[in-house]
Scaffold this motif. Structure first.
Motif, PDB file in Angstrom:
ATOM      1  N   TYR A  11       0.842  -1.201   0.000  1.00  0.00           N
ATOM      2  CA  TYR A  11       0.000   0.000   0.000  1.00  0.00           C
ATOM      3  C   TYR A  11       0.878   1.253   0.000  1.00  0.00           C
ATOM      4  CZ  TYR A  11       1.165  -0.856   4.892  1.00  0.00           C
ATOM      5  OH  TYR A  11       1.843  -1.131   6.047  1.00  0.00           O
ATOM      6  N   PRO A  12       0.343   2.430  -0.370  1.00  0.00           N
ATOM      7  CA  PRO A  12       1.123   3.679  -0.367  1.00  0.00           C
ATOM      8  C   PRO A  12       1.561   4.051   1.047  1.00  0.00           C
ATOM      9  CG  PRO A  12      -0.885   3.930  -1.657  1.00  0.00           C
ATOM     10  CD  PRO A  12      -1.017   2.634  -0.920  1.00  0.00           C
ATOM     11  N   GLN A  13       2.743   4.646   1.137  1.00  0.00           N
ATOM     12  CA  GLN A  13       3.290   5.094   2.412  1.00  0.00           C
ATOM     13  C   GLN A  13       3.381   6.624   2.446  1.00  0.00           C
ATOM     14  OE1 GLN A  13       3.841   3.210   4.923  1.00  0.00           O
ATOM     15  NE2 GLN A  13       4.518   1.169   4.290  1.00  0.00           N
ATOM     16  N   TYR A  14       3.212   7.208   3.638  1.00  0.00           N
ATOM     17  CA  TYR A  14       3.295   8.655   3.826  1.00  0.00           C
ATOM     18  C   TYR A  14       4.035   8.963   5.125  1.00  0.00           C
ATOM     19  CZ  TYR A  14      -0.534   8.715   0.399  1.00  0.00           C
ATOM     20  OH  TYR A  14      -1.310   8.535  -0.727  1.00  0.00           O
ATOM     21  N   THR A  15       4.572  10.171   5.205  1.00  0.00           N
ATOM     22  CA  THR A  15       5.166  10.648   6.447  1.00  0.00           C
ATOM     23  C   THR A  15       5.090  12.176   6.464  1.00  0.00           C
ATOM     24  OG1 THR A  15       7.104  10.488   7.890  1.00  0.00           O
ATOM     25  CG2 THR A  15       7.535  10.777   5.554  1.00  0.00           C
ATOM     26  N   LYS A  16       5.672  12.820   7.454  1.00  0.00           N
ATOM     27  CA  LYS A  16       5.645  14.281   7.558  1.00  0.00           C
ATOM     28  C   LYS A  16       6.331  14.923   6.354  1.00  0.00           C
ATOM     29  CE  LYS A  16       5.718  14.234  12.616  1.00  0.00           C
ATOM     30  NZ  LYS A  16       6.461  14.612  13.831  1.00  0.00           N
ATOM     31  N   PRO A  17       5.858  16.127   5.964  1.00  0.00           N
ATOM     32  CA  PRO A  17       4.800  16.948   6.563  1.00  0.00           C
ATOM     33  C   PRO A  17       3.403  16.452   6.186  1.00  0.00           C
ATOM     34  CG  PRO A  17       5.692  18.051   4.650  1.00  0.00           C
ATOM     35  CD  PRO A  17       6.534  16.823   4.848  1.00  0.00           C
ATOM     36  N   ALA A  18       2.419  16.866   6.941  1.00  0.00           N
ATOM     37  CA  ALA A  18       1.045  16.423   6.702  1.00  0.00           C
ATOM     38  C   ALA A  18       0.528  16.900   5.354  1.00  0.00           C
ATOM     39  CB  ALA A  18       0.137  16.907   7.830  1.00  0.00           C
ATOM     40  N   VAL A  19       0.981  18.093   4.939  1.00  0.00           N
ATOM     41  CA  VAL A  19       0.616  18.628   3.624  1.00  0.00           C
ATOM     42  C   VAL A  19       1.898  19.042   2.916  1.00  0.00           C
ATOM     43  CG1 VAL A  19      -0.663  20.394   2.355  1.00  0.00           C
ATOM     44  CG2 VAL A  19      -1.603  19.461   4.489  1.00  0.00           C
ATOM     45  N   TRP A  20       2.075  18.576   1.704  1.00  0.00           N
ATOM     46  CA  TRP A  20       3.260  18.928   0.919  1.00  0.00           C
ATOM     47  C   TRP A  20       2.816  19.340  -0.478  1.00  0.00           C
ATOM     48  CZ3 TRP A  20       5.324  16.370  -3.482  1.00  0.00           C
ATOM     49  CH2 TRP A  20       6.561  16.887  -3.925  1.00  0.00           C
ATOM     50  N   GLU A  21       3.121  20.605  -0.836  1.00  0.00           N
ATOM     51  CA  GLU A  21       2.761  21.164  -2.144  1.00  0.00           C
ATOM     52  C   GLU A  21       1.294  20.906  -2.474  1.00  0.00           C
ATOM     53  OE1 GLU A  21       5.465  20.049  -5.205  1.00  0.00           O
ATOM     54  OE2 GLU A  21       7.151  21.085  -4.254  1.00  0.00           O
ATOM     55  N   GLY A  22       0.457  21.126  -1.479  1.00  0.00           N
ATOM     56  CA  GLY A  22      -0.983  20.985  -1.670  1.00  0.00           C
ATOM     57  C   GLY A  22      -1.501  19.566  -1.608  1.00  0.00           C
ATOM     58  N   ARG A  23      -0.638  18.599  -1.388  1.00  0.00           N
ATOM     59  CA  ARG A  23      -1.029  17.191  -1.307  1.00  0.00           C
ATOM     60  C   ARG A  23      -1.024  16.752   0.153  1.00  0.00           C
ATOM     61  NH1 ARG A  23      -0.325  14.605  -6.414  1.00  0.00           N
ATOM     62  NH2 ARG A  23       0.582  16.044  -7.941  1.00  0.00           N
ATOM     63  N   ALA A  24      -2.179  16.321   0.637  1.00  0.00           N
ATOM     64  CA  ALA A  24      -2.317  15.960   2.048  1.00  0.00           C
ATOM     65  C   ALA A  24      -2.239  14.451   2.246  1.00  0.00           C
ATOM     66  CB  ALA A  24      -3.643  16.471   2.595  1.00  0.00           C
ATOM     67  N   ILE A  25      -1.764  14.040   3.402  1.00  0.00           N
ATOM     68  CA  ILE A  25      -1.820  12.636   3.787  1.00  0.00           C
ATOM     69  C   ILE A  25      -3.284  12.242   3.910  1.00  0.00           C
ATOM     70  CG2 ILE A  25      -1.321  11.011   5.656  1.00  0.00           C
ATOM     71  CD1 ILE A  25       1.156  12.629   6.299  1.00  0.00           C
ATOM     72  N   PRO A  26      -3.690  11.091   3.400  1.00  0.00           N
ATOM     73  CA  PRO A  26      -5.087  10.655   3.541  1.00  0.00           C
ATOM     74  C   PRO A  26      -5.545  10.728   4.995  1.00  0.00           C
ATOM     75  CG  PRO A  26      -3.947   9.204   2.028  1.00  0.00           C
ATOM     76  CD  PRO A  26      -2.903  10.114   2.605  1.00  0.00           C
TER      77      PRO A  26
END
Length: 272
Positions: free
Chosen positions: A210-225
């Motif tokens: 599955y896709p992975q995410y980490t900080k920052p919560a929002v990057w270039e207008g793209r937010a962590i689900p």
């Protein structure tokens, strides 16, 4: 080029010597997963295997690596290892008699359940299942092909299992051998910092990760689900499973079909 036919990398270094060896030192390594690599390029090892987690595990003795210099078993003054193809054709072929001497050296040092593998573009495709299987053995002997290939009689005589990284051709088997060793060693206890990492990554469950995410919560207008920030573990698990299934179905239909078959479900009976 070294004058010794092989070298060990990691916890111990063993070389031919006129003085008696410490047999206890050999016994100490008996339970360690060991890769013996027959190669014309021993200087290529450990390469990336000596770095990061695999390198740390190698230094700590969680696994061992020995290279066997094929050139040292060559014929004549120039230690020839190859000759022209029987029947004509371009390139050179590694000789069976030379390869046999190198393999006999490796086999004499192998302990336990140690498969003999030939890195070859015509072999079975290496996958996570094979890595898991190898990790459960006592080691592996890896013969790195070069030039136009290896005399077929060597493959037959030593029961070499041909293994390929994929449908492409490399200059030699060294890169493939390092990839195979890396994929295998990282599955061994204590090599990865968190054993759950190996359980959840791509192919371990038959699905892509599955896709992975980490900080920052929002990057270039793209937010962590949002679900990943909810703290709701059941929802997070469900989302990750859904994403793994969706990515596998979209990107690897072959894996998706195998996944459905493993559950006994036809494709039309399963909806994301």
């Amino acid at each position: 080029m070294s004058d010794t036919p092989f070298r060990a990398i990691g916890r111990k270094s063993i070389r031919p010597s006129a003085t008696p060896r410490d047999l206890m030192a050999e016994e100490e390594l008996a339970g360690v997963w060991t890769a013996q690599v027959v190669t014309l390029l021993p200087e290529a090892f450990p390469g990336v295997l000596g770095l990061s987690l695999t390198g740390k595990a190698l230094r700590e003795g969680l696994w061992a690596l020995r290279t066997i210099d094929l050139r040292q078993f060559g014929d004549g003054r120039h230690r020839n290892v190859d000759d022209t193809p029987a029947g004509g054709g371009a390139g050179m072929v590694l000789r069976a008699d030379v390869g046999a001497r190198a393999l006999e050296e490796a086999i004499s040092r192998a302990r336990g359940d140690v498969p003999r593998l030939l890195l070859s573009p015509r072999g079975r495709r290496f996958d996570q299942a094979m890595a898991r299987d190898l990790a459960g053995r006592d080691g592996a002997i890896l013969f790195c092909g070069r030039f136009e290939g290896v005399d077929e009689r060597l493959i037959e005589g030593f029961g070499l299992q041909e293994v390929s990284l994929g449908d492409f051709v490399l200059t030699g088997g060294e890169i493939a051998a390092q990839a195979l060793i890396d994929a295998t060693v990282r599955l061994m206890p204590r090599v990865l910092g968190n054993h759950h990492s190996a359980e959840e990554e791509s192919f371990s469950s038959g699905l892509l990760e599955y896709p992975q995410y980490t900080k920052p919560a929002v990057w270039e207008g793209r937010a962590i689900p949002e679900v990943l920030l909810s703290g709701h573990h059941a929802r997070i698990t469900s989302w990750r499973q859904e994403m793994a299934e969706r990515l596998t179905k979209e990107r690897r239909p072959d894996l998706w079909r195998d996944h459905l078959a493993s559950q006994g479900l036809p494709e039309e009976d399963r909806e994301l």
